[in-house]
Design a protein around this motif. Structure first.
Motif, short mmCIF file in Angstrom:
data_model
loop_
_atom_site.label_atom_id
_atom_site.label_comp_id
_atom_site.label_asym_id
_atom_site.label_seq_id
_atom_site.Cartn_x
_atom_site.Cartn_y
_atom_site.Cartn_z
N VAL A 35 -9.25 28.14 16.79
CA VAL A 35 -9.41 29.10 17.91
C VAL A 35 -8.32 29.77 18.34
N ARG A 36 -8.42 31.14 18.00
CA ARG A 36 -7.36 32.01 18.53
C ARG A 36 -7.39 32.17 19.93
N LYS A 37 -6.56 31.58 20.78
CA LYS A 37 -6.75 31.99 22.31
C LYS A 37 -6.11 33.11 22.79
N PHE A 38 -5.07 33.31 22.17
CA PHE A 38 -4.53 34.57 22.52
C PHE A 38 -3.57 35.21 21.16
N PRO A 39 -3.63 36.51 20.88
CA PRO A 39 -4.18 37.62 21.97
C PRO A 39 -5.66 37.63 21.95
N GLU A 40 -6.21 37.84 22.89
CA GLU A 40 -7.57 38.08 23.04
C GLU A 40 -7.96 39.33 22.24
N PRO A 41 -9.23 39.21 21.62
CA PRO A 41 -10.49 38.36 22.14
C PRO A 41 -10.32 37.04 21.44
N ILE A 42 -10.84 36.09 21.90
CA ILE A 42 -10.92 34.79 21.14
C ILE A 42 -11.63 34.93 19.73
N ARG A 43 -11.17 34.20 18.92
CA ARG A 43 -11.77 34.13 17.64
C ARG A 43 -11.49 32.61 16.97
N LYS A 44 -12.76 32.31 16.33
CA LYS A 44 -12.90 31.13 15.58
C LYS A 44 -13.13 31.12 14.03
N ILE A 45 -12.33 30.11 13.36
CA ILE A 45 -12.40 29.95 12.23
C ILE A 45 -12.79 28.58 11.98
N ILE A 46 -14.08 28.16 11.02
CA ILE A 46 -14.50 26.73 10.62
C ILE A 46 -13.81 26.52 9.42
N THR B 146 -0.97 17.55 19.53
CA THR B 146 0.53 17.90 19.14
C THR B 146 0.58 19.38 19.32
N VAL B 147 1.68 19.89 19.51
CA VAL B 147 2.06 21.37 19.70
C VAL B 147 3.37 21.89 19.04
N ASP B 148 3.06 22.77 17.97
CA ASP B 148 4.10 23.47 17.38
C ASP B 148 4.42 24.48 18.18
N LYS B 149 5.68 24.74 18.69
CA LYS B 149 6.18 25.73 19.49
C LYS B 149 7.20 26.79 18.77
N PRO B 150 7.40 27.90 19.15
CA PRO B 150 8.07 28.65 18.53
C PRO B 150 9.60 28.48 19.29
N ALA B 151 10.54 29.18 18.82
CA ALA B 151 12.18 28.91 19.06
C ALA B 151 12.33 28.90 20.71
N LYS B 152 13.15 28.20 21.15
CA LYS B 152 13.37 28.11 22.73
C LYS B 152 13.65 29.21 23.19
N GLY B 153 13.01 29.49 24.50
CA GLY B 153 13.27 30.49 25.38
C GLY B 153 12.17 31.71 24.67
N SER B 154 11.32 31.63 23.88
CA SER B 154 10.86 32.85 23.42
C SER B 154 9.32 32.35 23.96
N HIS B 155 8.46 33.32 24.30
CA HIS B 155 7.03 33.02 24.67
C HIS B 155 6.18 33.47 23.20
N PRO B 156 5.36 32.56 22.89
CA PRO B 156 4.58 32.68 21.78
C PRO B 156 3.53 33.91 21.90
N GLU B 157 3.51 35.01 20.81
CA GLU B 157 2.51 35.97 20.93
C GLU B 157 1.15 35.42 20.60
N TRP B 158 1.04 34.54 20.00
CA TRP B 158 -0.15 33.90 19.34
C TRP B 158 -0.34 32.69 19.65
N GLN B 159 -1.37 32.26 20.46
CA GLN B 159 -1.69 30.83 20.77
C GLN B 159 -2.91 30.34 19.96
N LEU B 160 -2.73 29.35 19.51
CA LEU B 160 -3.83 28.88 18.28
C LEU B 160 -4.23 27.59 18.86
N ARG B 161 -5.47 27.14 18.66
CA ARG B 161 -5.78 25.59 18.91
C ARG B 161 -6.58 25.49 17.72
N LEU B 162 -6.22 23.97 17.29
CA LEU B 162 -6.89 23.66 16.10
C LEU B 162 -7.79 22.23 16.61
#
Length: 109
Positions: free
Chosen positions: A75-86, A5-21
């Motif tokens: 996993v933080r995909k963007f902004p780079e660099p990619i970072r991970k937290i377990i 599933t995806v939680d997205k920011p408000a319509k028309g905006s581009h997310p500054e942070w792209q996170l993958r769980l």
């Protein structure tokens, strides 16, 4: 959406942070990780983030792309660099440091 599933920011905006769980089913630990992540994002990145949840029980091949060895893993995909937290992301200070998020400063007043 890749089995999640995806939680997205408000319509028309581009997310500054792209996170993958990455999770493995709806275990209490995985559900806690998602809820903790949402709370941190709403407090410190309101309207500026996107969370993609990938359930490895549904699509296990996706673990290889981000080299996932344990779940839950963020996993933080963007902004780079990619970072991970377990883990379950219950320590918000650790999550902020791990993601390199600057805490929101409240205006003096």
């Amino acid at each position: 959406m890749k089995g999640g599933t995806v939680d997205k920011p408000a319509k028309g905006s581009h997310p500054e942070w792209q996170l993958r769980l990455y999770v493995a089913g709806k275990t209490p630990r995985c559900l806690a990780a998602l809820e903790n992540l949402r709370q941190v994002c709403e407090a410190h990145l309101p309207g500026r983030y996107e969370i993609e949840v990938i359930d490895l029980l549904v699509n296990p091949r996706l673990a290889a792309g981000d080299q996932i060895l344990a779940v839950p893993t963020l996993v933080r995909k963007f902004p780079e660099p990619i970072r991970k937290i377990i883990g379950d992301l219950s320590n918000s200070e650790r999550v902020l440091v791990g993601l390199d998020v600057q805490p929101v400063r409240k205006a003096a007043g």
